[in-house]
Motif scaffolding. Structure first.
Motif, short mmCIF file in Angstrom:
data_model
loop_
_atom_site.label_atom_id
_atom_site.label_comp_id
_atom_site.label_asym_id
_atom_site.label_seq_id
_atom_site.Cartn_x
_atom_site.Cartn_y
_atom_site.Cartn_z
N HIS A 162 7.33 1.46 4.29
CA HIS A 162 7.89 0.31 3.58
C HIS A 162 7.61 0.40 2.08
N SER A 163 6.36 0.75 1.73
CA SER A 163 6.02 0.82 0.31
C SER A 163 6.75 1.99 -0.36
N THR A 164 6.92 3.11 0.36
CA THR A 164 7.66 4.24 -0.18
C THR A 164 9.10 3.82 -0.43
N LEU A 165 9.68 3.09 0.50
CA LEU A 165 11.05 2.60 0.35
C LEU A 165 11.14 1.65 -0.84
N GLN A 166 10.17 0.74 -0.96
CA GLN A 166 10.16 -0.18 -2.09
C GLN A 166 10.04 0.58 -3.41
N THR A 167 9.18 1.59 -3.45
CA THR A 167 9.02 2.38 -4.66
C THR A 167 10.31 3.12 -4.98
N LEU A 168 10.97 3.65 -3.97
CA LEU A 168 12.26 4.31 -4.19
C LEU A 168 13.27 3.34 -4.78
N GLN A 169 13.32 2.14 -4.24
CA GLN A 169 14.25 1.13 -4.77
C GLN A 169 13.89 0.77 -6.21
N THR A 170 12.61 0.67 -6.49
CA THR A 170 12.16 0.36 -7.85
C THR A 170 12.57 1.47 -8.80
N LEU A 171 12.41 2.72 -8.38
CA LEU A 171 12.78 3.84 -9.24
C LEU A 171 14.29 3.96 -9.40
N GLN A 172 15.05 3.52 -8.39
CA GLN A 172 16.50 3.46 -8.55
C GLN A 172 16.87 2.42 -9.60
N ALA A 221 1.59 -0.43 -6.61
CA ALA A 221 1.84 0.23 -5.32
C ALA A 221 0.99 1.48 -5.16
N GLY A 222 0.21 1.80 -6.21
CA GLY A 222 -0.69 2.94 -6.12
C GLY A 222 -0.10 4.26 -6.60
N ASN A 223 1.06 4.20 -7.21
CA ASN A 223 1.72 5.42 -7.69
C ASN A 223 1.46 5.57 -9.19
N HIS A 224 0.21 5.88 -9.50
CA HIS A 224 -0.23 5.90 -10.91
C HIS A 224 0.45 7.00 -11.73
N GLN A 225 0.70 8.16 -11.12
CA GLN A 225 1.34 9.24 -11.87
C GLN A 225 2.75 8.84 -12.31
N ILE A 226 3.51 8.24 -11.40
CA ILE A 226 4.86 7.78 -11.75
C ILE A 226 4.77 6.65 -12.78
N ILE A 260 10.93 12.27 -12.29
CA ILE A 260 10.95 11.09 -11.42
C ILE A 260 12.02 11.25 -10.34
N ARG A 261 13.19 11.80 -10.69
CA ARG A 261 14.24 12.03 -9.69
C ARG A 261 13.77 12.99 -8.60
N VAL A 262 13.05 14.04 -9.00
CA VAL A 262 12.52 15.00 -8.02
C VAL A 262 11.53 14.29 -7.09
N GLU A 263 10.66 13.49 -7.66
CA GLU A 263 9.69 12.74 -6.86
C GLU A 263 10.42 11.79 -5.91
N THR A 280 0.86 -1.18 0.00
CA THR A 280 0.00 0.00 0.00
C THR A 280 0.89 1.23 0.00
N PRO A 281 0.52 2.26 -0.77
CA PRO A 281 1.40 3.41 -0.93
C PRO A 281 1.57 4.26 0.32
N SER A 282 0.77 4.09 1.35
CA SER A 282 0.84 4.97 2.50
C SER A 282 1.87 4.55 3.54
N THR A 283 2.44 3.36 3.43
CA THR A 283 3.39 2.91 4.43
C THR A 283 4.81 3.29 4.06
#
Length: 179
Positions: free
Chosen positions: A24-34, A100-105, A165-168, A19-22
């Motif tokens: 953990h999910s933010t960290l996972q999304t960051l790792q995915t974007l890396q 993960a709910g980050n539709h804009q990205i 994406i880098r700014v986000e 879920t995007p609000s935790t």
């Protein structure tokens, strides 16, 4: 003899559905974007290698040797494989980010993919036109110039999206530290 080393794209993490609000999910999304950034760098390196191989091939025209032609053809096969692998892995990343709910990205990643598809098509057209300019009586210089302008514009659009994406990512990293 001309040799080219190929870079292997890294494997993305397996898709998950946090879920995007935790945090953990933010960290996972960051790792995915890396991982996306790493794959994008691999794609850029593949384009650089493709350009180098093509330039080497063009220098042999209008009378290329079998070795040069075979080397270039082999490299094209490898570059095609690399582009396909990178694209597939980025599609998996897009799916993971969307889940993960980050539709804009996710939409930005999809747009990057579409722009890269157009860039690859324009690159192929450019190479065909440049080759024909050297092999035939027709001059495709103007068409090549137009294609190069298109490629540069597509590069700019992709770079702008990657910057967004880098700014986000930086914003999310700040949020993760604050939690």
């Amino acid at each position: 003899m001309y040799t080219q080393t190929m870079t292997s794209p890294t494997s993305p993490p397996s898709p998950s559905t946090p879920t995007p609000s935790t945090p953990h999910s933010t960290l996972q999304t960051l790792q995915t974007l890396q991982t996306l950034q790493t794959l994008h760098a691999s794609r850029l390196q593949t384009y650089t290698s493709l350009d180098t191989s093509f330039s080497t091939y063009l220098r042999t025209l209008p009378h290329p040797s079998c070795t040069t032609t075979n080397t270039y053809t082999t490299h094209l096969t490898n570059y095609t494989h690399n582009f396909q692998q990178i694209s597939h892995q980025i599609q998996l990343l897009e799916k993971e980010v969307r889940q993960a709910g980050n539709h804009q990205i996710a939409d930005s990643i999809r747009e990057i993919q579409e722009l890269e598809k157009r860039k690859l098509h324009a690159t192929v057209q450019y190479q065909l036109q440049a080759e024909q300019t050297l092999l035939s009586d027709r001059d495709y210089t103007s068409a090549c110039d137009d294609l190069m302008k298109e490629i540069r514009e597509l590069d700019r659009k992709v770079a702008d999206l990657m910057d967004e994406i880098r700014v986000e990512m930086a914003d999310w990293a700040d949020e993760t530290v604050d939690v």
